[in-house]
Write a protein that holds these residues in place. Structure first.
Motif, PDB file in Angstrom:
ATOM      1  N   MET A  48      20.993 -55.018  33.492  1.00 30.61           N
ATOM      2  CA  MET A  48      21.038 -54.614  34.895  1.00 30.61           C
ATOM      3  C   MET A  48      19.655 -54.623  35.539  1.00 30.61           C
ATOM      4  O   MET A  48      19.487 -55.059  36.675  1.00 30.61           O
ATOM      5  N   TYR A  50      16.641 -54.200  37.656  1.00 36.13           N
ATOM      6  CA  TYR A  50      16.436 -53.627  38.985  1.00 36.13           C
ATOM      7  C   TYR A  50      17.688 -53.695  39.865  1.00 36.13           C
ATOM      8  O   TYR A  50      17.678 -53.197  40.989  1.00 36.13           O
ATOM      9  N   GLY A  51      18.724 -54.353  39.370  1.00 38.67           N
ATOM     10  CA  GLY A  51      19.996 -54.353  40.091  1.00 38.67           C
ATOM     11  C   GLY A  51      20.202 -55.506  41.047  1.00 38.67           C
ATOM     12  O   GLY A  51      21.096 -55.441  41.901  1.00 38.67           O
ATOM     13  N   THR A  54      23.577 -56.997  40.266  1.00 36.16           N
ATOM     14  CA  THR A  54      24.533 -55.907  40.479  1.00 36.16           C
ATOM     15  C   THR A  54      24.923 -55.808  41.945  1.00 36.16           C
ATOM     16  O   THR A  54      26.114 -55.710  42.283  1.00 36.16           O
ATOM     17  N   LEU A  55      23.949 -55.850  42.826  1.00 38.26           N
ATOM     18  CA  LEU A  55      24.221 -55.667  44.252  1.00 38.26           C
ATOM     19  C   LEU A  55      24.993 -56.843  44.836  1.00 38.26           C
ATOM     20  O   LEU A  55      25.869 -56.649  45.686  1.00 38.26           O
ATOM     21  N   ALA A  71      28.166 -52.558  34.236  1.00 36.02           N
ATOM     22  CA  ALA A  71      26.836 -53.030  33.860  1.00 36.02           C
ATOM     23  C   ALA A  71      26.459 -52.403  32.523  1.00 36.02           C
ATOM     24  O   ALA A  71      26.673 -51.206  32.306  1.00 36.02           O
ATOM     25  N   GLN A  76      18.002 -48.997  31.107  1.00 34.64           N
ATOM     26  CA  GLN A  76      18.010 -48.786  32.540  1.00 34.64           C
ATOM     27  C   GLN A  76      17.105 -47.642  32.968  1.00 34.64           C
ATOM     28  O   GLN A  76      16.343 -47.760  33.926  1.00 34.64           O
ATOM     29  N   GLY A  84      17.914 -49.909  39.201  1.00 34.29           N
ATOM     30  CA  GLY A  84      19.184 -50.591  39.435  1.00 34.29           C
ATOM     31  C   GLY A  84      20.311 -49.614  39.697  1.00 34.29           C
ATOM     32  O   GLY A  84      21.148 -49.819  40.588  1.00 34.29           O
ATOM     33  N   LEU A  85      20.336 -48.532  38.939  1.00 34.82           N
ATOM     34  CA  LEU A  85      21.360 -47.507  39.117  1.00 34.82           C
ATOM     35  C   LEU A  85      21.227 -46.839  40.483  1.00 34.82           C
ATOM     36  O   LEU A  85      22.221 -46.579  41.161  1.00 34.82           O
ATOM     37  N   HIS A  87      20.040 -48.189  43.174  1.00 30.55           N
ATOM     38  CA  HIS A  87      20.533 -49.129  44.179  1.00 30.55           C
ATOM     39  C   HIS A  87      22.052 -49.128  44.228  1.00 30.55           C
ATOM     40  O   HIS A  87      22.653 -49.154  45.311  1.00 30.55           O
ATOM     41  N   ALA A  88      22.690 -49.115  43.060  1.00 35.81           N
ATOM     42  CA  ALA A  88      24.145 -49.102  43.030  1.00 35.81           C
ATOM     43  C   ALA A  88      24.700 -47.831  43.655  1.00 35.81           C
ATOM     44  O   ALA A  88      25.680 -47.862  44.407  1.00 35.81           O
ATOM     45  N   LEU A 103      27.948 -47.712  34.678  1.00 34.95           N
ATOM     46  CA  LEU A 103      26.829 -48.183  33.872  1.00 34.95           C
ATOM     47  C   LEU A 103      27.020 -47.666  32.461  1.00 34.95           C
ATOM     48  O   LEU A 103      27.206 -46.466  32.248  1.00 34.95           O
TER      49      LEU A 103
END
Length: 213
Positions: A48, A50-51, A54-55, A71, A76, A84-85, A87-88, A103
């Motif tokens: 994952m 920085y995401g 994911t985004l 993910a 992380q 990343g988390l 951002h999600a 996650l």
């Protein structure tokens, strides 16, 4: 992120990010368009960071109003400060966020066993975790049964010889996966078309990627 600006971690603090750990905007939009087109019930990414990916995937799921994204990233929080988390979670707080997300902070090999036991199936699997040859090969081998028939397995960073070597193995040895050509230079995409029916002694030579390729 694409400007290289510091990002908020899961603790709310700002952290610098490196310029290598990302997917390009064109690759991200390719992922987005694939997800919008396929309308998967479940997607999964290994790695994952920085995401970025994911985004793109979550945005497509939000547009489809359908899907569940998983993910897998054991680093992380320890390596990426939960960026990343964060951002999600930020996307999940907006009005376009009626989608599930989880996650799993464990190694991908251990996670695969749990997912198999829970009969999980994914229509899109994005492999972008450890880029060592053996780790990439293990990720493919363990997650191939979790890919739906007709689903897609996507290798990122094929500029790396380790990843290209795994891709060569799949091309030459796994007839249950057919390569799908794209206009993206840094990914390789396979579609699962059946079950693995190789006999126990099957082996075909495959090309080992080199740094000069």
């Amino acid at each position: 992120m694409y400007r290289g600006e510091p990002q908020h971690g899961i603790d709310g603090r700002l952290y610098p990010i490196d310029k290598l750990t990302k997917i390009s905007p064109s690759e991200g939009m390719w992922l987005y368009d694939l997800c919008v087109s396929v309308k998967p019930k479940a997607t999964l990414e290994i790695g994952m960071a920085y995401g970025y990916s994911t985004l793109y995937l979550l945005a497509a799921i939000a547009r489809n109003q359908l899907g569940y994204h998983t993910a897998v990233d054991p680093l992380q929080r320890s390596l990426y400060q939960g960026i990343g988390l964060a951002h999600a979670q930020a996307l999940a707080s907006t009005k376009v966020s009626d989608f599930p997300f989880r996650l799993i902070e464990d190694r991908s090999d251990r996670t695969a066993t749990d997912l198999v036991r829970s009969n999980s199936i994914f229509e899109i699997i994005f492999i972008d975790g450890s880029h060592r040859f053996d780790d990439v090969l293990v990720d493919f081998y363990l997650y191939a049964p979790l890919c739906a028939i007709g689903g897609y397995m996507i290798f990122d960073d094929i500029w790396m010889s380790s990843v290209r070597t795994v891709v060569a193995f799949v091309r030459d040895n796994r007839t249950d996966f057919v390569e799908v050509h794209t206009d993206q230079s840094n990914i390789c995409v396979f579609r699962r078309v059946g079950d693995d029916a190789r006999e126990w002694r099957h082996f075909r030579r495959f090309r080992v990627g080199r740094s000069s390729d």
